[in-house]
Design a protein around this motif. Structure first.
Motif, PDB file in Angstrom:
ATOM      1  N   GLY A   1       6.525   5.098   0.443  1.00  0.00           N
ATOM      2  CA  GLY A   1       5.159   4.595   0.610  1.00  0.00           C
ATOM      3  C   GLY A   1       4.215   5.609   1.225  1.00  0.00           C
ATOM      4  O   GLY A   1       3.099   5.259   1.615  1.00  0.00           O
ATOM      5  N   TRP A   2       4.647   6.869   1.303  1.00  0.00           N
ATOM      6  CA  TRP A   2       3.829   7.915   1.912  1.00  0.00           C
ATOM      7  C   TRP A   2       4.029   9.207   1.150  1.00  0.00           C
ATOM      8  O   TRP A   2       5.159   9.616   0.877  1.00  0.00           O
ATOM      9  CB  TRP A   2       4.238   8.105   3.375  1.00  0.00           C
ATOM     10  N   LEU A   3       2.931   9.871   0.786  1.00  0.00           N
ATOM     11  CA  LEU A   3       2.989  11.153   0.089  1.00  0.00           C
ATOM     12  C   LEU A   3       2.138  12.166   0.840  1.00  0.00           C
ATOM     13  O   LEU A   3       0.937  11.935   1.048  1.00  0.00           O
ATOM     14  CB  LEU A   3       2.447  11.017  -1.342  1.00  0.00           C
ATOM     15  N   ASP A   4       2.753  13.266   1.254  1.00  0.00           N
ATOM     16  CA  ASP A   4       1.988  14.378   1.800  1.00  0.00           C
ATOM     17  C   ASP A   4       2.498  15.663   1.171  1.00  0.00           C
ATOM     18  O   ASP A   4       3.550  15.658   0.509  1.00  0.00           O
ATOM     19  CB  ASP A   4       2.035  14.414   3.332  1.00  0.00           C
ATOM     20  N   PRO A   5       1.790  16.788   1.317  1.00  0.00           N
ATOM     21  CA  PRO A   5       2.192  17.989   0.574  1.00  0.00           C
ATOM     22  C   PRO A   5       3.545  18.532   0.962  1.00  0.00           C
ATOM     23  O   PRO A   5       4.257  19.087   0.125  1.00  0.00           O
ATOM     24  CB  PRO A   5       1.072  18.993   0.892  1.00  0.00           C
ATOM     25  N   GLY A   6       3.935  18.387   2.239  1.00  0.00           N
ATOM     26  CA  GLY A   6       5.195  18.951   2.691  1.00  0.00           C
ATOM     27  C   GLY A   6       4.974  20.224   3.481  1.00  0.00           C
ATOM     28  O   GLY A   6       3.889  20.469   4.024  1.00  0.00           O
TER      29      GLY A   6
ATOM     30  N   ARG B   1       0.952  -0.852  -7.503  1.00  0.00           N
ATOM     31  CA  ARG B   1       0.791  -0.581  -6.084  1.00  0.00           C
ATOM     32  C   ARG B   1      -0.676  -0.334  -5.736  1.00  0.00           C
ATOM     33  O   ARG B   1      -1.458   0.153  -6.552  1.00  0.00           O
ATOM     34  CB  ARG B   1       1.614   0.646  -5.669  1.00  0.00           C
ATOM     35  N   GLU B   2      -1.037  -0.649  -4.501  1.00  0.00           N
ATOM     36  CA  GLU B   2      -2.361  -0.321  -3.963  1.00  0.00           C
ATOM     37  C   GLU B   2      -2.285   1.108  -3.420  1.00  0.00           C
ATOM     38  O   GLU B   2      -1.547   1.385  -2.486  1.00  0.00           O
ATOM     39  CB  GLU B   2      -2.712  -1.312  -2.852  1.00  0.00           C
ATOM     40  N   VAL B   3      -3.037   2.019  -4.022  1.00  0.00           N
ATOM     41  CA  VAL B   3      -2.947   3.437  -3.680  1.00  0.00           C
ATOM     42  C   VAL B   3      -4.190   3.870  -2.914  1.00  0.00           C
ATOM     43  O   VAL B   3      -5.312   3.746  -3.395  1.00  0.00           O
ATOM     44  CB  VAL B   3      -2.782   4.303  -4.944  1.00  0.00           C
ATOM     45  N   TRP B   4      -3.964   4.403  -1.694  1.00  0.00           N
ATOM     46  CA  TRP B   4      -5.031   4.936  -0.853  1.00  0.00           C
ATOM     47  C   TRP B   4      -4.879   6.439  -0.737  1.00  0.00           C
ATOM     48  O   TRP B   4      -3.772   6.936  -0.494  1.00  0.00           O
ATOM     49  CB  TRP B   4      -4.961   4.347   0.558  1.00  0.00           C
ATOM     50  N   ILE B   5      -5.981   7.170  -0.872  1.00  0.00           N
ATOM     51  CA  ILE B   5      -6.002   8.582  -0.498  1.00  0.00           C
ATOM     52  C   ILE B   5      -6.708   8.683   0.847  1.00  0.00           C
ATOM     53  O   ILE B   5      -7.865   8.269   0.975  1.00  0.00           O
ATOM     54  CB  ILE B   5      -6.764   9.461  -1.502  1.00  0.00           C
TER      55      ILE B   5
ATOM     56  N   ALA C   1       0.819  -1.209   0.000  1.00  0.00           N
ATOM     57  CA  ALA C   1       0.000   0.000   0.000  1.00  0.00           C
ATOM     58  C   ALA C   1       0.851   1.257   0.000  1.00  0.00           C
ATOM     59  O   ALA C   1       1.888   1.330   0.653  1.00  0.00           O
ATOM     60  CB  ALA C   1      -0.935  -0.004   1.206  1.00  0.00           C
ATOM     61  N   LEU C   2       0.372   2.257  -0.727  1.00  0.00           N
ATOM     62  CA  LEU C   2       0.968   3.588  -0.735  1.00  0.00           C
ATOM     63  C   LEU C   2      -0.109   4.555  -0.263  1.00  0.00           C
ATOM     64  O   LEU C   2      -1.210   4.575  -0.805  1.00  0.00           O
ATOM     65  CB  LEU C   2       1.444   3.946  -2.133  1.00  0.00           C
ATOM     66  N   PHE C   3       0.207   5.339   0.759  1.00  0.00           N
ATOM     67  CA  PHE C   3      -0.760   6.253   1.345  1.00  0.00           C
ATOM     68  C   PHE C   3      -0.508   7.680   0.865  1.00  0.00           C
ATOM     69  O   PHE C   3       0.614   8.189   0.962  1.00  0.00           O
ATOM     70  CB  PHE C   3      -0.681   6.225   2.877  1.00  0.00           C
TER      71      PHE C   3
ATOM     72  N   VAL D   1      -7.727   3.861  -7.689  1.00  0.00           N
ATOM     73  CA  VAL D   1      -7.361   4.345  -6.367  1.00  0.00           C
ATOM     74  C   VAL D   1      -8.507   4.100  -5.391  1.00  0.00           C
ATOM     75  O   VAL D   1      -9.669   3.963  -5.781  1.00  0.00           O
ATOM     76  CB  VAL D   1      -7.003   5.839  -6.389  1.00  0.00           C
ATOM     77  N   ILE D   2      -8.154   4.050  -4.105  1.00  0.00           N
ATOM     78  CA  ILE D   2      -9.144   3.929  -3.041  1.00  0.00           C
ATOM     79  C   ILE D   2      -9.069   5.189  -2.200  1.00  0.00           C
ATOM     80  O   ILE D   2      -8.014   5.514  -1.644  1.00  0.00           O
ATOM     81  CB  ILE D   2      -8.875   2.707  -2.141  1.00  0.00           C
ATOM     82  N   ALA D   3     -10.170   5.909  -2.104  1.00  0.00           N
ATOM     83  CA  ALA D   3     -10.224   7.115  -1.279  1.00  0.00           C
ATOM     84  C   ALA D   3     -11.016   6.812  -0.013  1.00  0.00           C
ATOM     85  O   ALA D   3     -12.128   6.273  -0.085  1.00  0.00           O
ATOM     86  CB  ALA D   3     -10.876   8.256  -2.041  1.00  0.00           C
ATOM     87  N   LEU D   4     -10.451   7.152   1.126  1.00  0.00           N
ATOM     88  CA  LEU D   4     -11.135   7.032   2.409  1.00  0.00           C
ATOM     89  C   LEU D   4     -11.356   8.445   2.943  1.00  0.00           C
ATOM     90  O   LEU D   4     -10.392   9.142   3.279  1.00  0.00           O
ATOM     91  CB  LEU D   4     -10.311   6.214   3.398  1.00  0.00           C
ATOM     92  N   VAL D   5     -12.607   8.871   3.008  1.00  0.00           N
ATOM     93  CA  VAL D   5     -12.947  10.218   3.455  1.00  0.00           C
ATOM     94  C   VAL D   5     -13.370  10.166   4.918  1.00  0.00           C
ATOM     95  O   VAL D   5     -14.354   9.502   5.266  1.00  0.00           O
ATOM     96  CB  VAL D   5     -14.078  10.824   2.600  1.00  0.00           C
ATOM     97  N   GLY D   6     -12.630  10.854   5.767  1.00  0.00           N
ATOM     98  CA  GLY D   6     -13.028  11.006   7.160  1.00  0.00           C
ATOM     99  C   GLY D   6     -13.997  12.169   7.271  1.00  0.00           C
ATOM    100  O   GLY D   6     -13.586  13.332   7.312  1.00  0.00           O
ATOM    101  N   ASN D   7     -15.283  11.881   7.314  1.00  0.00           N
ATOM    102  CA  ASN D   7     -16.332  12.891   7.193  1.00  0.00           C
ATOM    103  C   ASN D   7     -16.876  13.260   8.569  1.00  0.00           C
ATOM    104  O   ASN D   7     -17.743  12.579   9.113  1.00  0.00           O
ATOM    105  CB  ASN D   7     -17.444  12.335   6.294  1.00  0.00           C
ATOM    106  N   ASP D   8     -16.342  14.330   9.133  1.00  0.00           N
ATOM    107  CA  ASP D   8     -16.864  14.820  10.417  1.00  0.00           C
ATOM    108  C   ASP D   8     -17.619  16.133  10.244  1.00  0.00           C
ATOM    109  O   ASP D   8     -17.879  16.854  11.208  1.00  0.00           O
ATOM    110  CB  ASP D   8     -15.754  14.966  11.461  1.00  0.00           C
ATOM    111  N   ALA D   9     -17.971  16.450   8.993  1.00  0.00           N
ATOM    112  CA  ALA D   9     -18.820  17.598   8.672  1.00  0.00           C
ATOM    113  C   ALA D   9     -18.216  18.913   9.141  1.00  0.00           C
ATOM    114  O   ALA D   9     -18.915  19.777   9.677  1.00  0.00           O
ATOM    115  CB  ALA D   9     -20.228  17.414   9.234  1.00  0.00           C
TER     116      ALA D   9
END
Length: 587
Positions: free
Chosen positions: A443-448, A470-474, A419-421, A498-506
């Protein structure tokens, strides 16, 4: 190395494409526009994959991610005017993250610039502050050398973005361009008409002058990265050898040379001192390495008597250097002399590639470093275990919907070994950095350092096209998700699973938590429990809704199965609010 151009390659669009091909550029990220159409058509004809997106910023974010993962510059192409202005945030993010990429930008015809042509603006003042070099081409023969130089400059020294401006009248077939100018000159016989014909005739001759002499594309090999001096290696090693509580903090710049990540990881093992990994360096030592420490970094830095910063400046993330105690020996390895000295002058400045510097240190080890510092490492790991126990306890707190820590723990268990996050968000993503363990190097990408929201879709696109197996998760916050949701259309059209996981706390929770506490007002921080999964489904992807904790594990398993079948998927998880990250406001 010179590559001869065929007769069909005499127009400018094909010259640009041939230059990209000669450098082995596999993919061009773009949003179409008439100013750049010849580049796109020629690149496709030459076997370069064209990935078209729904927002120009996404194209640059994708090129950025491709560069980080491959170690060679990513390339994007956008049209003139608003196409270029739409990329400014992504360019700045790449500059501050030190990512090598090349942006090809369209421009109005050379004879009409500054005269009110469609989408004509002076692009240099807008773009130049955010790139290492701005190339403004004025003739067909300049195009290929500019692209060649841009690809070399992007990688050299401190990596970063480079811009090449390509006016539309340099890109189309010569006969067609000459006809355009002949039609513009008209057939009138007045003195003014004759003067216009003379002027435009001279102008078009200059556009194509000596273009036959530039019939070969020169491919400049990438420059070898600068190495830190032997004196700095000796001084750093002496300080580490003497130290009782040494510590290393390793950042993205240390893994710029993507081909060297395995050798770098082996050097760190030989070096044998506790390591904190950040940015693109996360995952460098694998999922759970004995030397890697994840929590309580501030306390560890204040206790350490020798701190090695590898590709990490003393910016806000280290409280401008105040996290490192004054009596400690500070070693700064960095390609940038400025970054090495930012806010805190190091005792040892190793100016050069941080990854190669760490390898040089690893070659000096005697093999007993871990044993000698077992007590120090044990103290740090005990704190890690205690903090993990706290996180585990908070993950068990029940609520109306889904506990975000429990959701992330389930993702940690479920995500594949390859997995790549991709991290895109505020509060939810920051929590993910505590829970998710990248599976391996790169295996990890963030904006910096820029903290840009909206990188997720572009980064995932760049990752999936660079490493298609690779298995890519957003990992999306619900606020950040809104920036790139339309790119599910891109994922579907280009079959990017790609697989997107949205943490939805409104809500914009990272902002709201401190804003409400200090200002007693949640203005502009409230969102809705939006059906992001339905939006993704509307674009042709799969959408899954999760409202209760017991639905999490089945949903993540189903998402992985859908992605394995080649289809993108979005999981919309309704979160409970937590106090996990109280007091996280950064200045």
């Amino acid at each position: 190395m010179g590559i001869e151009l065929s007769d069909a390659a005499r127009d400018g669009g094909d010259r640009v494409a041939r230059a990209l091909q000669s450098h082995g550029v596999p993919c061009l990220y773009t949003l179409c526009g008439g100013h750049i159409s010849p580049i796109l058509a020629a690149a496709k004809a030459r076997g370069i994959r064209i990935v078209d997106v729904r927002d120009e910023a996404t194209a640059v974010f994708a090129a950025d991610a491709a560069a980080r993962l491959s170690g060679r510059p990513g390339v994007a192409a956008v049209t003139a005017g608003p196409g270029i202005t739409n990329t400014i945030t992504a360019l700045k993010n790449a500059q501050l993250a030190q990512s090598p990429l090349v942006l090809l930008g369209g421009a109005a015809p050379t004879a009409l610039q500054g005269r009110g042509a469609l989408q004509d603006i002076d692009q240099r003042p807008l773009v130049a502050p955010h790139v290492k070099r701005f190339f403004k081409t004025r003739s067909v023969r300049e195009l290929a050398p500019a692209v060649d130089s841009a690809l070399a400059i992007a990688r050299a020294g401190v990596p970063g973005p480079v811009f090449v401006e390509c006016p539309v009248d340099l890109l189309y077939d010569e006969a067609l361009v000459r006809q355009w100018y002949a039609d513009a000159a008209g057939k009138g016989s007045s003195l003014a008409d004759r003067a216009l014909r003379w002027y435009l005739g001279r102008h078009v001759r200059r556009l194509f002058a000596h273009s036959d002499e530039a019939a070969a594309v020169t491919t400049t090999p990438p420059a070898e990265p600068a190495r830190a001096s032997e004196a700095s290696v000796r001084a750093a090693w002496a300080a580490i050898e003497k130290a009782e509580r040494p510590l290393a903090v390793i950042g993205s710049q240390a893994v710029v040379e993507a081909s060297q990540v395995k050798a770098l990881a082996e050097a760190l093992e030989r070096l044998g001192i506790p390591v904190y990994l950040s940015g693109m360096a996360r995952g460098l030592l694998g999922r759970d390495h004995a030397l890697q420490v994840r929590h309580q970094r501030r306390l560890a830095l204040r206790e350490s008597d020798c701190v090695l910063l590898a590709g990490v400046p003393c910016d806000f993330r280290l409280d401008y250097g105040r996290h490192v105690r004054r009596s400690a020996t500070l070693i700064a390895a960095n390609r940038s002399r400025k970054d090495a000295r930012l806010n805190r002058r190091p005792d040892v400045a190793a100016i050069g590639d941080a990854g190669f510097f760490l390898q040089a240190l690893g070659e000096r080890t005697t093999g007993d470093e871990v044993t000698r510092r077992a007590g120090w490492l044990g103290t740090l790991r005990a704190r890690d275990d205690a903090r993990q126990a706290e996180i585990d306890a908070q993950a068990r707190i029940p609520g109306e919907h889904v506990n975000p820590l429990a959701l992330l723990r389930e993702l940690e268990r479920e995500a594949g070994d390859d997995a790549l996050f991709v991290a895109d968000g505020g509060d939810f993503v920051a929590a993910a950095s505590y829970v998710l363990h990248p599976r391996g190097p790169l295996g990890w990408l963030d904006p910096g350092a820029f903290g840009t929201l909206g990188v997720g879709a572009g980064f995932a696109l760049g990752a999936a096209t660079t490493w298609p197996d690779r298995e890519v998760w957003i990992v999306f916050g619900d606020g950040a998700c809104g920036f790139g949701l339309a790119e599910f259309d891109t994922f579907v059209r280009h079959r990017v699973p790609v697989i997107a996981l949205v943490g939805n706390d409104a809500g914009w929770t990272q902002i709201a938590r401190e804003q409400v506490k200090m200002l007693h007002d949640d203005v502009a921080t409230v969102l809705a429990r939006t059906d992001y999964h339905a939006v993704a489904a509307g674009f042709g992807a799969e959408g899954i809704i999760v409202r209760r904790g017991e639905e999490v594990a089945p949903a993540l398993r189903r998402a992985r199965e859908i992605a394995r079948q080649g289809k993108p998927v979005l999981v919309n998880a309704w979160l409970d609010r937590t106090a996990f990250r109280e007091g996280s406001l950064s200045m």
